[in-house]
Design an enzyme around this catalytic site. Structure first.
Site, PDB file in Angstrom:
ATOM      1  N   CYS A   1       0.808  -1.227   0.000  1.00  0.00           N
ATOM      2  CA  CYS A   1       0.000   0.000   0.000  1.00  0.00           C
ATOM      3  C   CYS A   1       0.837   1.270   0.000  1.00  0.00           C
ATOM      4  CB  CYS A   1      -0.991  -0.004   1.158  1.00  0.00           C
ATOM      5  SG  CYS A   1      -0.238   0.076   2.810  1.00  0.00           S
TER       6      CYS A   1
ATOM      7  N   HIS B   1      -2.377   1.101   6.742  1.00  0.00           N
ATOM      8  CA  HIS B   1      -2.801   1.013   5.340  1.00  0.00           C
ATOM      9  C   HIS B   1      -3.108   2.424   4.835  1.00  0.00           C
ATOM     10  CE1 HIS B   1      -4.132  -1.171   1.797  1.00  0.00           C
ATOM     11  NE2 HIS B   1      -5.171  -0.358   1.711  1.00  0.00           N
TER      12      HIS B   1
ATOM     13  N   HIS C   1      -6.023   2.140  -4.026  1.00  0.00           N
ATOM     14  CA  HIS C   1      -5.004   1.636  -3.102  1.00  0.00           C
ATOM     15  C   HIS C   1      -4.530   0.265  -3.547  1.00  0.00           C
ATOM     16  CE1 HIS C   1      -7.792  -1.193  -0.734  1.00  0.00           C
ATOM     17  NE2 HIS C   1      -8.533  -0.675  -1.687  1.00  0.00           N
TER      18      HIS C   1
END
Length: 228
Positions: free
Chosen positions: A137, A188, A200
């Protein structure tokens, strides 16, 4: 190109932005009209291109059709076909007129971030990955922003420490959104698009688009930062 997302079609193109966290880096692109630009000046030379027979609408939005028309115009005049309208191309199009100053704001920069981000939809997730062969990520976010000349920290929790904190209602295109997933804190990160959507590198699906309003992301969302 790994994917074509209809909502973002207007953002597609092959140009690369030149930006730092504090200022624009001087470059040929900084003094040329290019994909993603908008305004009356764009509409004016689009009208000239349309009058020359190119399939271009004078809507003031420098999209892929305008890029292709400009490239063809440049090729026919023995120029480098880069698809950007700099002084020479502008002068030829506009009968010798001096090119106006090109100015861009945060909206332009955000569009370029999205333009870069969506190119990698479908790239698989790789823990520790920082390239189009595989992203995690924060590696994905760092790579996308680096494509636009911006240096971000490598890890999600470090990225969370920079920029301006935002309420969710303040989000706009190009902001960073953070979640607490597999461990406590910002573990994240994604890039906000619009209407609650963000892009993402998902551990299960690779680079993809999701909604902040999905139950999982509602439960794990912890905040946002603006770095543009």
């Amino acid at each position: 190109m790994f994917f074509s997302w209809k909502k973002c079609a207007a953002f597609l193109g092959a140009a690369v932005c030149a930006l730092s966290l504090t200022s624009m880096t001087p470059s040929a692109e900084a003094s040329a009209f290019q994909v993603g630009d908008q305004g009356a000046e764009i509409a004016e030379f689009q009208g000239v291109l349309a009058g020359l027979g190119y399939d271009v609408v004078a809507d003031g939005d420098y999209g892929p059709a305008t890029v292709e028309a400009v490239k063809d115009f440049q090729k026919k005049r023995g120029m480098e076909a880069d698809g950007m309208v700099g002084q020479t191309t502008y002068s030829l199009l506009m009968g010798g007129r001096q090119m106006p100053e090109v100015s861009r704001g945060n909206n332009y920069v955000a569009r370029r971030i999205v333009q870069s981000a969506i190119q990698y939809i479908g790239v698989p997730y790789v823990f520790g990955g920082t390239s189009p062969y595989g992203f995690d990520c924060s590696g994905y976010v760092q790579y996308v922003f680096a494509n636009c000349g911006m240096s971000l920290p490598r890890a999600a929790d470090d990225q969370y420490e920079i920029g301006i904190p935002l309420e969710q209602r303040e989000l706009r295109t190009g902001d960073l959104v953070y979640f607490s997933t597999y461990t406590y804190g910002a573990s994240h990160v994604g890039i906000y698009l619009d209407e609650g959507r963000f892009i993402h590198a998902s551990s299960s699906r690779g680079v993809t688009i999701d909604s902040l309003y999905d139950d999982y992301w509602v439960e794990t969302y912890i905040g946002a930062r603006r770095v543009l």
